[in-house]
Design a protein around this motif. Structure first.
Motif, PDB file in Angstrom:
ATOM      1  N   ASN A 112      -0.408   2.895   0.490  1.00  0.00           N
ATOM      2  CA  ASN A 112      -0.667   4.013   1.398  1.00  0.00           C
ATOM      3  C   ASN A 112      -1.219   3.436   2.701  1.00  0.00           C
ATOM      4  OD1 ASN A 112      -1.865   6.207   2.813  1.00  0.00           O
ATOM      5  ND2 ASN A 112      -2.057   7.363   0.893  1.00  0.00           N
ATOM      6  N   THR A 113      -0.398   3.391   3.734  1.00  0.00           N
ATOM      7  CA  THR A 113      -0.777   2.733   4.979  1.00  0.00           C
ATOM      8  C   THR A 113      -1.837   3.516   5.755  1.00  0.00           C
ATOM      9  OG1 THR A 113       1.078   3.796   6.118  1.00  0.00           O
ATOM     10  CG2 THR A 113       1.448   1.589   5.221  1.00  0.00           C
ATOM     11  N   ASP A 114      -2.018   4.793   5.457  1.00  0.00           N
ATOM     12  CA  ASP A 114      -3.056   5.577   6.115  1.00  0.00           C
ATOM     13  C   ASP A 114      -4.406   5.386   5.425  1.00  0.00           C
ATOM     14  OD1 ASP A 114      -4.089   7.563   7.983  1.00  0.00           O
ATOM     15  OD2 ASP A 114      -4.185   8.905   6.249  1.00  0.00           O
ATOM     16  N   ARG A 115      -4.377   5.361   4.098  1.00  0.00           N
ATOM     17  CA  ARG A 115      -5.628   5.244   3.342  1.00  0.00           C
ATOM     18  C   ARG A 115      -5.960   3.794   2.985  1.00  0.00           C
ATOM     19  NH1 ARG A 115      -8.286   8.940   4.760  1.00  0.00           N
ATOM     20  NH2 ARG A 115      -9.644   8.827   2.936  1.00  0.00           N
ATOM     21  N   LEU A 116      -5.042   2.863   3.243  1.00  0.00           N
ATOM     22  CA  LEU A 116      -5.244   1.425   2.977  1.00  0.00           C
ATOM     23  C   LEU A 116      -5.647   1.171   1.529  1.00  0.00           C
ATOM     24  CD1 LEU A 116      -7.112   0.362   6.255  1.00  0.00           C
ATOM     25  CD2 LEU A 116      -4.663   0.574   5.828  1.00  0.00           C
ATOM     26  N   ARG A 117      -4.873   1.782   0.647  1.00  0.00           N
ATOM     27  CA  ARG A 117      -5.100   1.600  -0.784  1.00  0.00           C
ATOM     28  C   ARG A 117      -3.768   1.792  -1.506  1.00  0.00           C
ATOM     29  NH1 ARG A 117      -8.850   6.845  -1.817  1.00  0.00           N
ATOM     30  NH2 ARG A 117     -10.387   5.147  -1.696  1.00  0.00           N
ATOM     31  N   PRO A 118      -3.704   1.435  -2.783  1.00  0.00           N
ATOM     32  CA  PRO A 118      -2.435   1.544  -3.510  1.00  0.00           C
ATOM     33  C   PRO A 118      -1.985   2.988  -3.687  1.00  0.00           C
ATOM     34  CG  PRO A 118      -3.971   0.093  -4.656  1.00  0.00           C
ATOM     35  CD  PRO A 118      -4.752   0.791  -3.592  1.00  0.00           C
ATOM     36  N   ILE A 119      -0.683   3.143  -3.867  1.00  0.00           N
ATOM     37  CA  ILE A 119      -0.108   4.409  -4.313  1.00  0.00           C
ATOM     38  C   ILE A 119      -0.006   4.334  -5.827  1.00  0.00           C
ATOM     39  CG2 ILE A 119       1.957   5.858  -4.299  1.00  0.00           C
ATOM     40  CD1 ILE A 119       2.476   4.839  -1.437  1.00  0.00           C
ATOM     41  N   TYR A 120      -0.555   5.314  -6.498  1.00  0.00           N
ATOM     42  CA  TYR A 120      -0.649   5.263  -7.961  1.00  0.00           C
ATOM     43  C   TYR A 120       0.490   6.050  -8.595  1.00  0.00           C
ATOM     44  CZ  TYR A 120      -5.291   3.357  -7.107  1.00  0.00           C
ATOM     45  OH  TYR A 120      -6.336   2.568  -6.688  1.00  0.00           O
ATOM     46  N   GLU A 121       1.678   5.473  -8.567  1.00  0.00           N
ATOM     47  CA  GLU A 121       2.843   6.073  -9.214  1.00  0.00           C
ATOM     48  C   GLU A 121       3.460   5.026 -10.128  1.00  0.00           C
ATOM     49  OE1 GLU A 121       5.521   7.682  -6.343  1.00  0.00           O
ATOM     50  OE2 GLU A 121       4.062   9.095  -5.508  1.00  0.00           O
ATOM     51  N   PHE A 122       3.507   5.323 -11.426  1.00  0.00           N
ATOM     52  CA  PHE A 122       3.916   4.311 -12.402  1.00  0.00           C
ATOM     53  C   PHE A 122       5.094   4.720 -13.281  1.00  0.00           C
ATOM     54  CE2 PHE A 122      -0.621   3.766 -11.586  1.00  0.00           C
ATOM     55  CZ  PHE A 122      -0.651   2.442 -11.174  1.00  0.00           C
ATOM     56  N   ASP A 123       5.535   5.952 -13.209  1.00  0.00           N
ATOM     57  CA  ASP A 123       6.591   6.413 -14.098  1.00  0.00           C
ATOM     58  C   ASP A 123       7.851   5.564 -13.931  1.00  0.00           C
ATOM     59  OD1 ASP A 123       7.853   8.014 -16.003  1.00  0.00           O
ATOM     60  OD2 ASP A 123       8.627   9.390 -14.497  1.00  0.00           O
ATOM     61  N   GLY A 124       8.248   4.879 -14.997  1.00  0.00           N
ATOM     62  CA  GLY A 124       9.441   4.044 -14.962  1.00  0.00           C
ATOM     63  C   GLY A 124       9.240   2.684 -14.321  1.00  0.00           C
ATOM     64  N   ALA A 125       8.032   2.400 -13.834  1.00  0.00           N
ATOM     65  CA  ALA A 125       7.773   1.106 -13.195  1.00  0.00           C
ATOM     66  C   ALA A 125       7.520   0.039 -14.256  1.00  0.00           C
ATOM     67  CB  ALA A 125       6.565   1.210 -12.258  1.00  0.00           C
ATOM     68  N   PRO A 126       7.861  -1.216 -13.961  1.00  0.00           N
ATOM     69  CA  PRO A 126       7.590  -2.303 -14.922  1.00  0.00           C
ATOM     70  C   PRO A 126       6.125  -2.681 -14.904  1.00  0.00           C
ATOM     71  CG  PRO A 126       8.558  -3.184 -12.934  1.00  0.00           C
ATOM     72  CD  PRO A 126       8.562  -1.693 -12.766  1.00  0.00           C
ATOM     73  N   ALA A 177      -4.132  -8.712  -3.889  1.00  0.00           N
ATOM     74  CA  ALA A 177      -5.123  -7.738  -3.416  1.00  0.00           C
ATOM     75  C   ALA A 177      -4.817  -6.345  -3.949  1.00  0.00           C
ATOM     76  CB  ALA A 177      -5.155  -7.713  -1.885  1.00  0.00           C
ATOM     77  N   LEU A 178      -3.533  -6.015  -4.045  1.00  0.00           N
ATOM     78  CA  LEU A 178      -3.124  -4.664  -4.450  1.00  0.00           C
ATOM     79  C   LEU A 178      -3.452  -4.373  -5.908  1.00  0.00           C
ATOM     80  CD1 LEU A 178      -1.445  -2.231  -3.168  1.00  0.00           C
ATOM     81  CD2 LEU A 178       0.455  -3.128  -4.523  1.00  0.00           C
ATOM     82  N   LEU A 179      -3.109  -5.308  -6.807  1.00  0.00           N
ATOM     83  CA  LEU A 179      -3.289  -5.050  -8.244  1.00  0.00           C
ATOM     84  C   LEU A 179      -4.757  -4.933  -8.639  1.00  0.00           C
ATOM     85  CD1 LEU A 179      -1.089  -4.672 -10.487  1.00  0.00           C
ATOM     86  CD2 LEU A 179      -0.252  -5.515  -8.305  1.00  0.00           C
ATOM     87  N   PRO A 180      -5.657  -5.823  -8.194  1.00  0.00           N
ATOM     88  CA  PRO A 180      -7.072  -5.622  -8.511  1.00  0.00           C
ATOM     89  C   PRO A 180      -7.630  -4.315  -7.945  1.00  0.00           C
ATOM     90  CG  PRO A 180      -6.694  -7.876  -7.839  1.00  0.00           C
ATOM     91  CD  PRO A 180      -5.429  -7.123  -7.542  1.00  0.00           C
ATOM     92  N   THR A 181      -7.162  -3.912  -6.769  1.00  0.00           N
ATOM     93  CA  THR A 181      -7.618  -2.644  -6.206  1.00  0.00           C
ATOM     94  C   THR A 181      -7.143  -1.482  -7.065  1.00  0.00           C
ATOM     95  OG1 THR A 181      -7.545  -3.613  -3.990  1.00  0.00           O
ATOM     96  CG2 THR A 181      -7.669  -1.219  -4.119  1.00  0.00           C
ATOM     97  N   MET A 182      -5.910  -1.561  -7.546  1.00  0.00           N
ATOM     98  CA  MET A 182      -5.410  -0.549  -8.473  1.00  0.00           C
ATOM     99  C   MET A 182      -6.297  -0.449  -9.711  1.00  0.00           C
ATOM    100  SD  MET A 182      -1.282  -0.647  -8.761  1.00  0.00           S
ATOM    101  CE  MET A 182      -0.270   0.334  -7.651  1.00  0.00           C
ATOM    102  N   ALA A 183      -6.804  -1.597 -10.143  1.00  0.00           N
ATOM    103  CA  ALA A 183      -7.626  -1.643 -11.360  1.00  0.00           C
ATOM    104  C   ALA A 183      -9.072  -1.235 -11.107  1.00  0.00           C
ATOM    105  CB  ALA A 183      -7.583  -3.049 -11.961  1.00  0.00           C
ATOM    106  N   GLY A 184      -9.388  -0.849  -9.875  1.00  0.00           N
ATOM    107  CA  GLY A 184     -10.721  -0.354  -9.580  1.00  0.00           C
ATOM    108  C   GLY A 184     -11.687  -1.389  -9.047  1.00  0.00           C
TER     109      GLY A 184
END
Length: 396
Positions: free
Chosen positions: A375-389, A207-214
């Motif tokens: 983000n448990t308040d906004r019920l959506r992903p946190i968009y931080e990718f620096d250094g992430a795989p 659910a998280l990854l498709p939401t990240m992708a819009g």
């Protein structure tokens, strides 16, 4: 079926996913060229339970000799041509014990001693199980019993501990994005909420990854219980600021609501691994959104398009990543076999191919790191990718 050549046996267990046949192909083609004999165990662990050691027994439903011609044809397709099941030989119900196995009269039986004898009778020197944590946990059991095991991770949920990536996950995300975008036309035409239930028993990556992708405005994941009225407030906001007057939420099948205790299930029936079939949380979310929407929309109710994607995301041919990674995993398994390194799980760690002990499978649960990615308040992903795989989640 004995042979002087080292014999590799391959099996696929649990749910089918796109990418299994490319993995079987990669293993078989290279192994045959290196002088191995390769057989497929049919229907997962069920093939080793049902196999008969009696003289002249017909075991064609349990074991299949593999050739390049067979795997080349299958390698372009989805699913698994070896078939699969959710059989657990260490937790086999009495009514499931085949008639040729004697001495098992308990309601639940461990038939591992006969599985080991069957492997010996087939002439298996090395076993490659491809599956999720349930299938691979029994692979670990056989390794502990002395079988030479090299395991490959597969699951739509991408939740096998010890690897960043499992076969099938990319296609699941790809299908979820595609199908969600298709359903937008109906939601927008009727100015409704769109609730889509997706896979994800314990982990919310699907659910998280498709939401990240819009693909969606909000998502619900198993790692965080949600107040559905708060979700309604957010969905009304998204709905009313959208020129087409609709909004979308992806709901993991294992998601829970603060207004209900635990997960939602279709029935009380369990499989041999003790899992009840999930389903229904999307219905609960849809009903609650409809009920609460007037409170946040000036007294006007917003209706809902409610869809469970289910098997649509695990059917059909693999996408590019699920064609490439299984090929690499198959070759990594052969590398380990060549080095006689058994009891290993091929893996990806921070974007690099690797391997870990098969005991990793049962050591922990792989779930979304909520504090990092949700983000448990906004019920959506946190968009931080620096250094992430890639795909943001790691095997750590």
């Amino acid at each position: 079926m004995a042979s002087n050549r080292p014999t590799i046996a391959i099996l696929t267990g649990g749910g089918d996913v796109p990418g299994l046949n490319p993995a079987i192909r990669a293993i078989t083609v290279r192994a045959l060229r290196e002088g191995h004999r390769v057989v497929g165990i049919r229907r997962g662990w069920a093939g080793l339970v049902d196999y008969s050691r009696e003289a002249d027994a017909d075991n064609s439903d349990c074991v299949q000799e593999l050739s390049e011609a067979i795997v080349n044809r299958a390698g372009r397709t989805g699913g698994t041509f070896l078939h699969t099941s959710r059989t657990q030989p260490s937790q086999l119900p009495r009514e499931r014990v085949p008639e040729q196995l004697t001495g098992y009269g308990d309601p639940v039986n461990d038939v591992t001693k006969d599985v080991l004898l069957n492997l010996e009778h087939i002439g298996v020197d090395i076993l490659i199980p491809i599956g999720g944590d349930d299938t691979l946990s029994y692979g670990k059991r056989l390794h502990d019993e002395g079988v030479n095991v090299v395991a490959i991770p597969k699951t739509m949920d991408n939740d096998v501990y010890g690897t960043d990536y499992c076969i099938g996950f990319s296609t699941c995300v790809t299908r979820t994005i595609e199908l969600t975008h298709r359903l937008r036309t109906t939601a927008g035409s009727h100015e409704r909420f769109l609730v889509i239930e997706v896979f994800g028993r314990y982990a919310g990556f699907t659910a998280l990854l498709p939401t990240m992708a819009g693909a969606a405005d909000r998502c619900l994941i198993p790692e965080h219980a949600v107040d559905v009225e708060h979700l309604t407030e957010l969905m009304v906001y998204d709905h009313n600021r959208n020129p087409s007057r609709y909004s979308v939420v992806l709901v993991s099948e294992g998601a829970s609501l603060t207004s209900h205790q635990g997960m939602s299930f279709e029935s009380e029936e369990t499989d041999m691994f003790g899992h009840r079939k999930l389903g229904g949380v999307g219905d609960r979310v849809a009903a609650a959104l409809k009920e609460y929407s007037p409170r946040h929309n000036h007294g006007r109710r917003i209706d809902v398009v409610n869809q469970r994607l289910g098997y649509l995301v695990r059917s059909g041919e693999p996408d590019a990543l699920d064609s490439i990674v299984p090929m690499a995993f198959g070759n990594l398994a052969l590398d380990l076999i060549d080095r006689k390194q058994f009891g290993r799980l091929v893996s990806i760690h921070r974007g690099s191919y690797d391997n870990v002990p098969i005991s990793s499978v049962t050591s922990d649960k792989k779930v979304v790191a909520v504090e990092k990615y949700y983000n448990t308040d906004r019920l959506r992903p946190i968009y931080e990718f620096d250094g992430a795989p890639l795909f943001i989640m790691t095997s750590d």
